[in-house]
Design a protein around this motif. Structure first.
Motif, PDB file in Angstrom:
ATOM      1  N   PRO A   1       5.112  -8.711  26.315  1.00  0.00           N
ATOM      2  CA  PRO A   1       4.357  -9.761  27.015  1.00  0.00           C
ATOM      3  C   PRO A   1       4.535 -11.137  26.370  1.00  0.00           C
ATOM      4  CG  PRO A   1       2.881  -8.373  25.744  1.00  0.00           C
ATOM      5  CD  PRO A   1       4.236  -7.722  25.689  1.00  0.00           C
ATOM      6  N   THR A   2       5.150 -11.191  25.205  1.00  0.00           N
ATOM      7  CA  THR A   2       5.409 -12.478  24.557  1.00  0.00           C
ATOM      8  C   THR A   2       6.634 -13.169  25.157  1.00  0.00           C
ATOM      9  OG1 THR A   2       6.834 -11.453  22.890  1.00  0.00           O
ATOM     10  CG2 THR A   2       4.507 -11.685  22.333  1.00  0.00           C
ATOM     11  N   CYS A   3       7.425 -12.411  25.906  1.00  0.00           N
ATOM     12  CA  CYS A   3       8.687 -12.949  26.429  1.00  0.00           C
ATOM     13  C   CYS A   3       8.438 -13.957  27.558  1.00  0.00           C
ATOM     14  CB  CYS A   3       9.564 -11.807  26.940  1.00  0.00           C
ATOM     15  SG  CYS A   3      11.201 -12.366  27.448  1.00  0.00           S
ATOM     16  N   THR A   4       9.146 -15.080  27.495  1.00  0.00           N
ATOM     17  CA  THR A   4       9.012 -16.120  28.518  1.00  0.00           C
ATOM     18  C   THR A   4      10.381 -16.414  29.136  1.00  0.00           C
ATOM     19  OG1 THR A   4       9.497 -17.956  27.018  1.00  0.00           O
ATOM     20  CG2 THR A   4       7.188 -17.224  27.139  1.00  0.00           C
ATOM     21  N   LYS A   5      10.359 -17.246  30.164  1.00  0.00           N
ATOM     22  CA  LYS A   5      11.611 -17.664  30.812  1.00  0.00           C
ATOM     23  C   LYS A   5      12.511 -18.408  29.832  1.00  0.00           C
ATOM     24  CE  LYS A   5       9.947 -18.110  35.538  1.00  0.00           C
ATOM     25  NZ  LYS A   5       9.172 -19.065  36.355  1.00  0.00           N
ATOM     26  N   VAL A   6      11.882 -19.106  28.911  1.00  0.00           N
ATOM     27  CA  VAL A   6      12.659 -19.855  27.912  1.00  0.00           C
ATOM     28  C   VAL A   6      13.502 -18.885  27.078  1.00  0.00           C
ATOM     29  CG1 VAL A   6      12.512 -21.597  26.082  1.00  0.00           C
ATOM     30  CG2 VAL A   6      10.683 -21.417  27.763  1.00  0.00           C
ATOM     31  N   ASP A   7      12.922 -17.704  26.789  1.00  0.00           N
ATOM     32  CA  ASP A   7      13.638 -16.712  25.981  1.00  0.00           C
ATOM     33  C   ASP A   7      14.804 -16.088  26.751  1.00  0.00           C
ATOM     34  OD1 ASP A   7      11.774 -16.616  23.587  1.00  0.00           O
ATOM     35  OD2 ASP A   7      10.367 -16.146  25.185  1.00  0.00           O
ATOM     36  N   THR A   8      14.547 -15.709  28.008  1.00  0.00           N
ATOM     37  CA  THR A   8      15.625 -15.075  28.787  1.00  0.00           C
ATOM     38  C   THR A   8      16.762 -16.067  29.017  1.00  0.00           C
ATOM     39  OG1 THR A   8      14.371 -15.572  30.793  1.00  0.00           O
ATOM     40  CG2 THR A   8      14.169 -13.356  29.939  1.00  0.00           C
ATOM     41  N   LYS A   9      16.397 -17.311  29.254  1.00  0.00           N
ATOM     42  CA  LYS A   9      17.420 -18.342  29.459  1.00  0.00           C
ATOM     43  C   LYS A   9      18.233 -18.542  28.175  1.00  0.00           C
ATOM     44  CE  LYS A   9      17.721 -23.230  30.903  1.00  0.00           C
ATOM     45  NZ  LYS A   9      17.619 -24.051  29.674  1.00  0.00           N
ATOM     46  N   ALA A  10      17.547 -18.568  27.050  1.00  0.00           N
ATOM     47  CA  ALA A  10      18.241 -18.748  25.763  1.00  0.00           C
ATOM     48  C   ALA A  10      19.214 -17.600  25.522  1.00  0.00           C
ATOM     49  CB  ALA A  10      17.221 -18.838  24.625  1.00  0.00           C
ATOM     50  N   VAL A  11      18.780 -16.366  25.815  1.00  0.00           N
ATOM     51  CA  VAL A  11      19.661 -15.208  25.604  1.00  0.00           C
ATOM     52  C   VAL A  11      20.912 -15.338  26.464  1.00  0.00           C
ATOM     53  CG1 VAL A  11      19.915 -12.728  26.080  1.00  0.00           C
ATOM     54  CG2 VAL A  11      17.948 -13.545  24.788  1.00  0.00           C
ATOM     55  N   LYS A  12      20.731 -15.713  27.720  1.00  0.00           N
ATOM     56  CA  LYS A  12      21.893 -15.849  28.611  1.00  0.00           C
ATOM     57  C   LYS A  12      22.864 -16.910  28.086  1.00  0.00           C
ATOM     58  CE  LYS A  12      19.498 -13.891  32.458  1.00  0.00           C
ATOM     59  NZ  LYS A  12      18.376 -14.168  33.344  1.00  0.00           N
ATOM     60  N   GLU A  13      22.336 -18.022  27.649  1.00  0.00           N
ATOM     61  CA  GLU A  13      23.205 -19.087  27.138  1.00  0.00           C
ATOM     62  C   GLU A  13      23.898 -18.676  25.834  1.00  0.00           C
ATOM     63  OE1 GLU A  13      20.470 -22.592  29.184  1.00  0.00           O
ATOM     64  OE2 GLU A  13      20.825 -22.683  27.024  1.00  0.00           O
ATOM     65  N   LEU A  14      23.159 -17.984  24.970  1.00  0.00           N
ATOM     66  CA  LEU A  14      23.749 -17.543  23.692  1.00  0.00           C
ATOM     67  C   LEU A  14      24.801 -16.462  23.934  1.00  0.00           C
ATOM     68  CD1 LEU A  14      20.421 -17.486  21.642  1.00  0.00           C
ATOM     69  CD2 LEU A  14      22.360 -19.019  21.216  1.00  0.00           C
ATOM     70  N   ALA A  15      24.535 -15.581  24.930  1.00  0.00           N
ATOM     71  CA  ALA A  15      25.500 -14.518  25.262  1.00  0.00           C
ATOM     72  C   ALA A  15      26.818 -15.132  25.731  1.00  0.00           C
ATOM     73  CB  ALA A  15      24.919 -13.602  26.341  1.00  0.00           C
ATOM     74  N   ALA A  16      26.714 -16.210  26.496  1.00  0.00           N
ATOM     75  CA  ALA A  16      27.924 -16.897  26.970  1.00  0.00           C
ATOM     76  C   ALA A  16      28.690 -17.501  25.788  1.00  0.00           C
ATOM     77  CB  ALA A  16      27.549 -17.976  27.983  1.00  0.00           C
ATOM     78  N   ILE A  17      27.969 -18.047  24.833  1.00  0.00           N
ATOM     79  CA  ILE A  17      28.626 -18.657  23.662  1.00  0.00           C
ATOM     80  C   ILE A  17      29.327 -17.587  22.816  1.00  0.00           C
ATOM     81  CG2 ILE A  17      28.273 -19.953  21.499  1.00  0.00           C
ATOM     82  CD1 ILE A  17      25.826 -21.301  22.879  1.00  0.00           C
ATOM     83  N   CYS A  18      28.642 -16.457  22.581  1.00  0.00           N
ATOM     84  CA  CYS A  18      29.225 -15.452  21.677  1.00  0.00           C
ATOM     85  C   CYS A  18      30.143 -14.478  22.418  1.00  0.00           C
ATOM     86  CB  CYS A  18      28.150 -14.711  20.895  1.00  0.00           C
ATOM     87  SG  CYS A  18      27.165 -13.562  21.869  1.00  0.00           S
ATOM     88  N   GLY A  19      30.170 -14.566  23.743  1.00  0.00           N
ATOM     89  CA  GLY A  19      31.104 -13.748  24.506  1.00  0.00           C
ATOM     90  C   GLY A  19      30.692 -12.292  24.671  1.00  0.00           C
ATOM     91  N   VAL A  20      29.384 -12.017  24.628  1.00  0.00           N
ATOM     92  CA  VAL A  20      28.904 -10.646  24.867  1.00  0.00           C
ATOM     93  C   VAL A  20      28.389 -10.567  26.306  1.00  0.00           C
ATOM     94  CG1 VAL A  20      27.148  -8.919  24.268  1.00  0.00           C
ATOM     95  CG2 VAL A  20      28.325 -10.172  22.463  1.00  0.00           C
ATOM     96  N   GLU A  21      29.048  -9.737  27.127  1.00  0.00           N
ATOM     97  CA  GLU A  21      28.629  -9.663  28.521  1.00  0.00           C
ATOM     98  C   GLU A  21      27.393  -8.780  28.694  1.00  0.00           C
ATOM     99  OE1 GLU A  21      31.599  -8.784  31.670  1.00  0.00           O
ATOM    100  OE2 GLU A  21      32.731 -10.367  30.613  1.00  0.00           O
ATOM    101  N   ASP A  22      27.490  -7.531  28.203  1.00  0.00           N
ATOM    102  CA  ASP A  22      26.381  -6.592  28.392  1.00  0.00           C
ATOM    103  C   ASP A  22      25.434  -6.649  27.183  1.00  0.00           C
ATOM    104  OD1 ASP A  22      24.676  -4.619  29.144  1.00  0.00           O
ATOM    105  OD2 ASP A  22      26.227  -3.128  29.586  1.00  0.00           O
ATOM    106  N   TYR A  23      24.629  -7.712  27.157  1.00  0.00           N
ATOM    107  CA  TYR A  23      23.771  -7.893  25.976  1.00  0.00           C
ATOM    108  C   TYR A  23      22.640  -6.873  25.922  1.00  0.00           C
ATOM    109  CZ  TYR A  23      21.410 -10.839  29.462  1.00  0.00           C
ATOM    110  OH  TYR A  23      20.834 -11.317  30.600  1.00  0.00           O
ATOM    111  N   LYS A  24      22.268  -6.304  27.088  1.00  0.00           N
ATOM    112  CA  LYS A  24      21.208  -5.290  27.052  1.00  0.00           C
ATOM    113  C   LYS A  24      21.708  -3.992  26.412  1.00  0.00           C
ATOM    114  CE  LYS A  24      18.081  -7.022  30.514  1.00  0.00           C
ATOM    115  NZ  LYS A  24      17.322  -6.811  31.760  1.00  0.00           N
ATOM    116  N   ALA A  25      22.967  -3.653  26.658  1.00  0.00           N
ATOM    117  CA  ALA A  25      23.552  -2.464  26.026  1.00  0.00           C
ATOM    118  C   ALA A  25      23.637  -2.662  24.513  1.00  0.00           C
ATOM    119  CB  ALA A  25      24.939  -2.190  26.604  1.00  0.00           C
TER     120      ALA A  25
END
Ligand code: MG
Ligand code: MG
Ligand code: MG
Length: 306
Positions: free
Chosen positions: A153-177
């Motif tokens: 419940p602490t997770c916000t849109k800011v966090d999900t957006k940050a993960v997506k942007e960081l995943a693009a930078i580090c080149g990890v597609e399936d970050y949930k896996a």
């Protein structure tokens, strides 16, 4: 003279990665910062450092006379014992405001979001500093850990957006896996002593003069600890005596079932029962939906001590 950057005692991935990511940013901005840690790292953090080639911050438990930035906490009980003899230049955090105070003006980035590394991501964006691939990967993992793969419940849109942007930078597609792999690494309990389990993600809080210790084990399946609960409770009794605590709470959090098994050793069990509106049985109770210590445990426990 270098400035030291570190997170809380019993450091989690957010504290270790935060020390690294904040130090790098500050160095880019012309300050001389060194990431440090207050204790041993977890299997999860080791997984993250290995995955992205991160360097283990040096151990530093005394900071008298030093300049410091602290990240992922602002409670004295989670700081080095001599923190009041250090100069705190800044706090980056996402918890309740603790009891640390300063003699000098400081920089504060405290936001009610899922992870300190999300706050650090915002700092990089604010200062228009590019995040290196390896640091982006580690920050992404820290956010996925703290937000329990966005389920907390602490997770916000800011966090999900940050993960997506960081995943693009580090080149990890399936970050949930990748995050599941990380939680499986974190869930290993074979051969671990009761004390190791009871202090893996341990935090101490001062609640109106009473010391309360709270540990959380986040696992993909808590049933592997079913046969060890008595042993954990016995060790919690020892912890309570050793540190003259009022209460020791252990949360066995099942991230798949999305709830926590509560284990309690306390001078006054009725406070814990009142906090969560439960009846403890053999010092235990199941708390459905409870994943977050900072949002679903502390705010209910603290008022019981007023
Ligand atoms: Mg933390
Ligand atoms: Mg955190
Ligand atoms: Mg956590």
């Amino acid at each position: 003279m270098s400035t030291y950057v570190f997170g809380h005692t019993s450091p989690d991935s957010d504290s270790i990665v935060g020390a690294i990511s904040l130090s790098y940013l500050k160095n880019q901005l012309g300050e001389d910062c060194v990431p440090t840690r207050q204790g041993e790292i977890s299997a999860e953090t080791e997984f993250i450092l290995n995955k992205f080639g991160g360097t283990l911050p040096e151990l530093k438990t005394s900071v008298a006379g030093e300049k410091v930035y602290i990240i992922d906490f602002s409670d004295k009980a989670q700081a080095p014992k001599d923190i009041m003899q250090a100069t705190i230049l800044g706090i980056v955090d996402h918890h309740k405001l603790g009891d640390l105070t300063t003699d000098t003006p400081l920089e504060c980035w405290i936001r009610p979001i899922g992870c300190s590394n999300t706050v650090v991501k915002e700092m990089y964006d604010y200062h228009k500093v590019e995040i290196p691939k390896d640091i982006a990967g580690m920050m992404m993992c820290a956010i996925l850990s703290d937000t329990v793969i966005f389920k907390s419940p602490t997770c916000t849109k800011v966090d999900t957006k940050a993960v997506k942007e960081l995943a693009a930078i580090c080149g990890v597609e399936d970050y949930k896996a990748l995050a599941m792999e990380m939680f499986i690494a974190k869930s290993a309990v074979n051969g671990a002593s009761a004390r190791n389990l009871n202090t893996r993600d341990y935090k101490m809080f001062e609640m109106n003069g009473s010391k309360v210790g709270i540990n959380q084990l986040e696992m993909v399946d808590i049933s592997v600890l079913e046969s060890r609960k008595q042993e954990l409770l016995e060790d919690m009794k020892k912890m309570k005596e050793e540190d003259a605590l009022h209460t020791v709470v252990v949360l066995l959090t099942d991230i798949m079932k999305e709830g926590s098994q509560l284990l309690v050793v306390s001078d006054d069990e009725s406070k814990i029962e009142a906090a969560f509106d439960i009846k403890l049985q053999n010092s235990q109770a199941w708390l459905p939906g409870v994943l977050s210590r900072k949002k679903q445990v502390i705010p209910f426990l603290q008022p019981q001590f007023r």
